[in-house]
Motif scaffolding. Structure first.
Motif, PDB file in Angstrom:
ATOM      1  N   TYR A 121       9.032  -4.238 -10.388  1.00 32.05           N
ATOM      2  CA  TYR A 121       8.295  -3.078 -10.240  1.00 32.05           C
ATOM      3  C   TYR A 121       7.082  -2.814  -9.189  1.00 32.05           C
ATOM      4  O   TYR A 121       6.475  -3.798  -9.048  1.00 32.05           O
TER       5      TYR A 121
ATOM      6  N   TYR B  24       3.642  -0.326  -8.824  1.00 33.30           N
ATOM      7  CA  TYR B  24       3.104   0.747  -9.491  1.00 33.30           C
ATOM      8  C   TYR B  24       1.983   1.090  -8.384  1.00 33.30           C
ATOM      9  O   TYR B  24       1.522   0.328  -7.689  1.00 33.30           O
TER      10      TYR B  24
ATOM     11  N   ARG C 160      -4.349  -8.816   0.108  1.00 32.43           N
ATOM     12  CA  ARG C 160      -5.060  -8.273  -1.114  1.00 32.43           C
ATOM     13  C   ARG C 160      -5.843  -6.898  -0.720  1.00 32.43           C
ATOM     14  O   ARG C 160      -5.964  -5.963  -1.412  1.00 32.43           O
TER      15      ARG C 160
ATOM     16  N   PHE D  23       2.008  -9.062 -13.810  1.00 27.54           N
ATOM     17  CA  PHE D  23       1.708  -8.186 -12.717  1.00 27.54           C
ATOM     18  C   PHE D  23       0.682  -9.175 -11.683  1.00 27.54           C
ATOM     19  O   PHE D  23       0.371 -10.182 -11.817  1.00 27.54           O
ATOM     20  N   GLY D  24       1.002  -8.850 -10.327  1.00 24.48           N
ATOM     21  CA  GLY D  24       0.379  -9.569  -9.357  1.00 24.48           C
ATOM     22  C   GLY D  24      -1.199  -8.847  -9.037  1.00 24.48           C
ATOM     23  O   GLY D  24      -1.445  -8.024  -9.875  1.00 24.48           O
ATOM     24  N   PRO D  25      -1.774  -9.740  -8.500  1.00 26.56           N
ATOM     25  CA  PRO D  25      -3.317  -8.898  -8.289  1.00 26.56           C
ATOM     26  C   PRO D  25      -3.465  -7.847  -7.509  1.00 26.56           C
ATOM     27  O   PRO D  25      -4.669  -7.114  -7.680  1.00 26.56           O
TER      28      PRO D  25
ATOM     29  N   GLN E  77      -1.829   2.949  -8.569  1.00 28.35           N
ATOM     30  CA  GLN E  77      -3.109   3.097  -9.381  1.00 28.35           C
ATOM     31  C   GLN E  77      -4.242   3.660  -8.575  1.00 28.35           C
ATOM     32  O   GLN E  77      -4.858   2.680  -7.838  1.00 28.35           O
TER      33      GLN E  77
ATOM     34  N   GLN F  86      -4.478   1.842  -4.825  1.00 26.84           N
ATOM     35  CA  GLN F  86      -4.118   0.224  -5.311  1.00 26.84           C
ATOM     36  C   GLN F  86      -2.900   0.286  -5.529  1.00 26.84           C
ATOM     37  O   GLN F  86      -2.270   0.921  -6.433  1.00 26.84           O
TER      38      GLN F  86
ATOM     39  N   LEU G  35      -1.799   3.794 -14.318  1.00 21.89           N
ATOM     40  CA  LEU G  35      -0.608   2.941 -13.466  1.00 21.89           C
ATOM     41  C   LEU G  35       0.675   4.150 -13.481  1.00 21.89           C
ATOM     42  O   LEU G  35       1.066   4.619 -14.497  1.00 21.89           O
TER      43      LEU G  35
ATOM     44  N   GLN H  19       5.527  -7.341 -18.953  1.00 22.72           N
ATOM     45  CA  GLN H  19       5.628  -7.443 -17.401  1.00 22.72           C
ATOM     46  C   GLN H  19       4.475  -8.297 -17.176  1.00 22.72           C
ATOM     47  O   GLN H  19       3.212  -8.327 -17.661  1.00 22.72           O
TER      48      GLN H  19
ATOM     49  N   LEU I  53       0.338  -2.264  -7.172  1.00 24.65           N
ATOM     50  CA  LEU I  53       0.478  -3.309  -8.109  1.00 24.65           C
ATOM     51  C   LEU I  53       2.245  -3.671  -8.156  1.00 24.65           C
ATOM     52  O   LEU I  53       2.859  -2.614  -8.403  1.00 24.65           O
TER      53      LEU I  53
END
Lengths: 111, 112
Positions: free
Chosen positions: B33, B35, B9, B103-105, B37, B88, B43, B101, B90
């Motif tokens: 995907y 991304y 994380r 998203f993960g954390p 950010q 970050q 994003l 979509q 993602l």
């Protein structure tokens, strides 16, 4: 080139009021627009999708509209609560069928 | 609710190190995907995959690379981390026949 603009970087409203967020698009005609919620340090969470042939869509206290004449989507949260405070992202498709996102509007609901 | 996981994380690492950011999903989605950010910014899609052995570069040029050997995993690698890679990251996946979509954390990467 395709562009999404979320005009307000930040929006503060009083608890119980309706929050209205704006997403404008230029230089293309999207088949749909999506709205996501993002909390600090977390990934976006999908809320609603509205297609170009739909005028309005609702989900609990959320409502989204799509106006192809104004090239705009509005996202409403009725009876807002402090827990609704987050950044809300508008997203649309690219030619490759991927998503691109606006910069988001940070909503703060004041108790 | 989607099950998509990212590890670590948080990662703080020195310049020049090789890093791999893990992303996994248990839903059997073919499309995945990555991304990037930056704080307060939108994003940007840096990589995507349509399935096993498929990888494509996204809209934002990135020095990272990805692989897709298994449907469940879509790791991102930086061979030599630099401070400009601080951001970050993602990961997301997309169910078949949908436009949304999940998203993960996210992984917050800091390169010193």
């Amino acid at each position: 080139s395709q562009k999404i603009e979320q005009n307000s970087e930040a929006l503060n409203i009083q608890e119980g009021k309706t929050a209205t967020l704006t997403c404008n698009y230029t230089n293309y005609s999207p088949a749909y627009l999506q709205w996501y919620r993002q909390d600090p340090g977390r990934g976006p969470v999908f809320l609603l999708l509205i297609r170009e042939n739909e005028k309005e869509k609702r989900k609990e206290r959320l409502k989204v509209t799509f106006d192809t004449t104004l090239k705009q989507s509005l996202f409403h949260i009725t009876a807002s609560q402090p827990a609704d405070s987050a950044t809300y992202l508008c997203a649309s498709e690219t030619g490759a069928n991927n998503l691109f996102f606006g910069t988001g509007t940070r909503l703060t609901v004041i108790p | 609710e989607a099950d998509i996981y990212q590890t670590p994380r948080y990662l703080v690492i020195g310049t020049g190190k090789k890093i791999t950011l893990e992303c996994s999903q248990t839903m059997g989605h073919d499309k995945m995907y990555w991304y990037q950010q930056d704080p307060g910014m939108e994003l940007h899609l840096i990589h995507y995959s349509y399935g096993v052995n498929s990888t494509e570069k996204g809209d934002l040029s990135s020095e990272s690379t990805v692989s897709r050997i298994r449907t469940e995993h879509f790791p991102l690698t930086l061979e030599s981390a630099r401070p400009s890679h601080t951001s970050q990251y993602l990961c997301a996946s997309r169910p078949p026949s949908t436009d949304t979509q999940y998203f993960g954390p996210g992984t917050r990467l800091t390169v010193l």
